[in-house]
Design a protein around this motif. Structure first.
Motif, PDB file in Angstrom:
ATOM      1  N   GLY A 101      31.133   7.519 -10.317  1.00 33.50           N
ATOM      2  CA  GLY A 101      32.057   6.647 -10.843  1.00 33.50           C
ATOM      3  C   GLY A 101      32.996   6.228 -10.259  1.00 33.50           C
ATOM      4  O   GLY A 101      33.059   5.579  -8.874  1.00 33.50           O
ATOM      5  N   LYS A 102      34.396   6.111 -10.702  1.00 32.62           N
ATOM      6  CA  LYS A 102      35.631   5.511 -10.223  1.00 32.62           C
ATOM      7  C   LYS A 102      36.824   6.505 -10.466  1.00 32.62           C
ATOM      8  O   LYS A 102      36.484   7.533 -11.037  1.00 32.62           O
ATOM      9  CB  LYS A 102      35.895   4.286 -11.288  1.00 32.62           C
ATOM     10  N   CYS A 103      37.643   6.180  -9.421  1.00 22.89           N
ATOM     11  CA  CYS A 103      38.871   7.088  -9.426  1.00 22.89           C
ATOM     12  C   CYS A 103      39.636   6.917 -10.820  1.00 22.89           C
ATOM     13  O   CYS A 103      39.778   5.744 -11.373  1.00 22.89           O
ATOM     14  CB  CYS A 103      39.484   6.462  -8.385  1.00 22.89           C
ATOM     15  N   SER A 104      40.132   8.129 -11.180  1.00 29.60           N
ATOM     16  CA  SER A 104      40.973   7.807 -12.686  1.00 29.60           C
ATOM     17  C   SER A 104      42.246   8.616 -12.474  1.00 29.60           C
ATOM     18  O   SER A 104      42.288   9.428 -11.394  1.00 29.60           O
ATOM     19  CB  SER A 104      39.952   8.244 -13.832  1.00 29.60           C
ATOM     20  N   GLY A 105      42.918   8.914 -13.220  1.00 31.59           N
ATOM     21  CA  GLY A 105      44.130   9.839 -13.278  1.00 31.59           C
ATOM     22  C   GLY A 105      45.019   9.343 -12.531  1.00 31.59           C
ATOM     23  O   GLY A 105      45.518   8.104 -12.363  1.00 31.59           O
ATOM     24  N   SER A 106      45.854  10.122 -11.474  1.00 31.39           N
ATOM     25  CA  SER A 106      46.936   9.709 -11.009  1.00 31.39           C
ATOM     26  C   SER A 106      46.725   9.461  -9.484  1.00 31.39           C
ATOM     27  O   SER A 106      45.918  10.187  -9.054  1.00 31.39           O
ATOM     28  CB  SER A 106      48.341  10.789 -11.014  1.00 31.39           C
ATOM     29  N   ALA A 107      47.353   8.402  -8.864  1.00 31.02           N
ATOM     30  CA  ALA A 107      47.318   8.245  -7.494  1.00 31.02           C
ATOM     31  C   ALA A 107      48.164   9.177  -6.924  1.00 31.02           C
ATOM     32  O   ALA A 107      49.237   9.297  -7.320  1.00 31.02           O
ATOM     33  CB  ALA A 107      47.686   6.998  -6.851  1.00 31.02           C
ATOM     34  N   LEU A 108      47.582  10.313  -6.187  1.00 30.38           N
ATOM     35  CA  LEU A 108      48.473  11.403  -5.812  1.00 30.38           C
ATOM     36  C   LEU A 108      49.041  11.133  -4.296  1.00 30.38           C
ATOM     37  O   LEU A 108      50.303  11.569  -4.065  1.00 30.38           O
ATOM     38  CB  LEU A 108      47.581  12.870  -5.666  1.00 30.38           C
ATOM     39  N   THR A 109      48.346  10.758  -3.223  1.00 30.10           N
ATOM     40  CA  THR A 109      48.937  10.552  -1.979  1.00 30.10           C
ATOM     41  C   THR A 109      47.940   9.604  -1.247  1.00 30.10           C
ATOM     42  O   THR A 109      46.828   9.564  -1.471  1.00 30.10           O
ATOM     43  CB  THR A 109      48.952  12.143  -1.313  1.00 30.10           C
ATOM     44  N   VAL A 110      48.863   9.197  -0.233  1.00 31.67           N
ATOM     45  CA  VAL A 110      47.856   8.088   0.788  1.00 31.67           C
ATOM     46  C   VAL A 110      47.517   9.327   1.751  1.00 31.67           C
ATOM     47  O   VAL A 110      48.046  10.001   2.099  1.00 31.67           O
ATOM     48  CB  VAL A 110      48.920   7.297   1.535  1.00 31.67           C
ATOM     49  N   LEU A 111      46.382   9.097   2.069  1.00 29.35           N
ATOM     50  CA  LEU A 111      45.382  10.147   2.852  1.00 29.35           C
ATOM     51  C   LEU A 111      45.391   9.607   4.188  1.00 29.35           C
ATOM     52  O   LEU A 111      45.186   8.345   4.670  1.00 29.35           O
ATOM     53  CB  LEU A 111      43.900  10.364   2.420  1.00 29.35           C
ATOM     54  N   GLN A 112      45.667  10.499   5.237  1.00 27.62           N
ATOM     55  CA  GLN A 112      45.657  10.226   6.664  1.00 27.62           C
ATOM     56  C   GLN A 112      44.090   9.920   7.083  1.00 27.62           C
ATOM     57  O   GLN A 112      43.341  10.543   6.669  1.00 27.62           O
ATOM     58  CB  GLN A 112      46.499  11.038   7.602  1.00 27.62           C
ATOM     59  N   GLY A 113      43.965   9.311   8.362  1.00 26.05           N
ATOM     60  CA  GLY A 113      42.443   9.454   8.666  1.00 26.05           C
ATOM     61  C   GLY A 113      42.091  10.762   9.272  1.00 26.05           C
ATOM     62  O   GLY A 113      42.784  11.908   9.479  1.00 26.05           O
ATOM     63  N   GLU A 114      40.760  10.691   9.552  1.00 24.56           N
ATOM     64  CA  GLU A 114      39.987  11.742   9.773  1.00 24.56           C
ATOM     65  C   GLU A 114      39.954  13.052   8.661  1.00 24.56           C
ATOM     66  O   GLU A 114      39.834  12.558   7.718  1.00 24.56           O
ATOM     67  CB  GLU A 114      40.637  12.125  11.050  1.00 24.56           C
ATOM     68  N   CYS A 115      40.087  14.121   9.111  1.00 25.94           N
ATOM     69  CA  CYS A 115      40.017  15.042   8.073  1.00 25.94           C
ATOM     70  C   CYS A 115      40.957  15.457   7.136  1.00 25.94           C
ATOM     71  O   CYS A 115      42.088  15.684   7.521  1.00 25.94           O
ATOM     72  CB  CYS A 115      39.647  16.497   8.749  1.00 25.94           C
ATOM     73  N   ASN A 116      40.906  15.364   5.669  1.00 28.31           N
ATOM     74  CA  ASN A 116      41.750  15.670   4.775  1.00 28.31           C
ATOM     75  C   ASN A 116      40.916  17.115   3.932  1.00 28.31           C
ATOM     76  O   ASN A 116      39.939  16.910   3.357  1.00 28.31           O
ATOM     77  CB  ASN A 116      41.988  14.603   3.905  1.00 28.31           C
ATOM     78  N   ASN A 117      41.905  18.038   3.450  1.00 25.95           N
ATOM     79  CA  ASN A 117      41.395  19.225   2.739  1.00 25.95           C
ATOM     80  C   ASN A 117      41.654  18.590   1.230  1.00 25.95           C
ATOM     81  O   ASN A 117      42.926  18.312   0.952  1.00 25.95           O
ATOM     82  CB  ASN A 117      42.245  20.287   3.031  1.00 25.95           C
ATOM     83  N   LEU A 118      40.937  18.589   0.608  1.00 27.23           N
ATOM     84  CA  LEU A 118      40.846  18.134  -0.902  1.00 27.23           C
ATOM     85  C   LEU A 118      41.919  18.878  -1.676  1.00 27.23           C
ATOM     86  O   LEU A 118      42.460  18.518  -2.786  1.00 27.23           O
ATOM     87  CB  LEU A 118      39.697  17.665  -1.479  1.00 27.23           C
ATOM     88  N   ASP A 119      42.080  20.262  -1.294  1.00 29.34           N
ATOM     89  CA  ASP A 119      42.486  21.256  -2.204  1.00 29.34           C
ATOM     90  C   ASP A 119      43.954  21.389  -1.798  1.00 29.34           C
ATOM     91  O   ASP A 119      44.720  21.892  -2.786  1.00 29.34           O
ATOM     92  CB  ASP A 119      41.974  22.756  -2.152  1.00 29.34           C
ATOM     93  N   THR A 120      44.500  21.101  -0.593  1.00 31.35           N
ATOM     94  CA  THR A 120      45.757  21.289  -0.470  1.00 31.35           C
ATOM     95  C   THR A 120      46.496  19.822   0.209  1.00 31.35           C
ATOM     96  O   THR A 120      47.990  19.925   0.613  1.00 31.35           O
ATOM     97  CB  THR A 120      45.944  22.172   1.121  1.00 31.35           C
ATOM     98  N   ALA A 121      45.911  18.555   0.020  1.00 30.68           N
ATOM     99  CA  ALA A 121      46.585  17.541   0.501  1.00 30.68           C
ATOM    100  C   ALA A 121      47.716  17.294  -0.256  1.00 30.68           C
ATOM    101  O   ALA A 121      48.647  16.514   0.372  1.00 30.68           O
ATOM    102  CB  ALA A 121      45.719  16.383   0.933  1.00 30.68           C
ATOM    103  N   HIS A 122      47.575  17.587  -1.443  1.00 29.00           N
ATOM    104  CA  HIS A 122      48.741  17.271  -2.433  1.00 29.00           C
ATOM    105  C   HIS A 122      49.003  18.488  -3.002  1.00 29.00           C
ATOM    106  O   HIS A 122      48.065  18.996  -3.628  1.00 29.00           O
ATOM    107  CB  HIS A 122      48.312  16.119  -3.550  1.00 29.00           C
ATOM    108  N   PRO A 123      50.371  18.857  -3.246  1.00 32.07           N
ATOM    109  CA  PRO A 123      50.510  20.410  -3.677  1.00 32.07           C
ATOM    110  C   PRO A 123      50.332  20.258  -5.209  1.00 32.07           C
ATOM    111  O   PRO A 123      50.644  19.506  -5.966  1.00 32.07           O
ATOM    112  CB  PRO A 123      52.077  20.656  -3.298  1.00 32.07           C
ATOM    113  N   GLY A 124      49.648  21.387  -5.365  1.00 33.73           N
ATOM    114  CA  GLY A 124      49.356  21.747  -6.949  1.00 33.73           C
ATOM    115  C   GLY A 124      48.113  20.845  -7.747  1.00 33.73           C
ATOM    116  O   GLY A 124      47.906  21.384  -8.870  1.00 33.73           O
TER     117      GLY A 124
END
Length: 112
Positions: A79-102
């Protein structure tokens, strides 16, 4: 003969540009690991890549070829993204559980 060589040279030059164009396409590859290692969970690679929902078993995403924002929710798988925009993600690897606190990132959006 000169015409044939000119055509051949142009074809070889054009053919060598294809890998560079594909490398620049937006990419969002999902992994079950927290560090983009191991087997690919889901791969997304397309010039038309916009919102990419993350599978619930995915814990990291390798991003390239665009600027990406992580969102707190998704309308559903595929589907589509919904909810809040949490953070701008940097290129390469991003941990989905820790990229934005909480908050876990459940969807990424190409903002280019």
């Amino acid at each position: 003969m000169q015409s044939f060589l000119s055509i051949l040279a142009a074809a070889l030059i054009a053919g060598s540009a294809i890998p560079a164009v594909q490398a620049a396409l937006p990419k969002a590859n999902e992994y079950k690991s927290s560090d983009c290692s191991g087997a690919l969970n889901y791969g997304h690679h397309s010039a038309l890549l916009g919102d990419v929902t993350m599978d619930d078993t995915t814990h990291s995403v390798y991003l390239a070829g665009a600027n990406w924002v992580g969102f707190s929710d998704k309308t559903g798988n595929g589907g589509k993204c919904s909810g809040s925009a949490l953070t701008v993600l940097q290129g390469e690897c991003n941990n989905l559980d820790t990229a934005h606190p909480g908050k876990r990132i459940k969807c990424v959006r190409n903002i280019d």
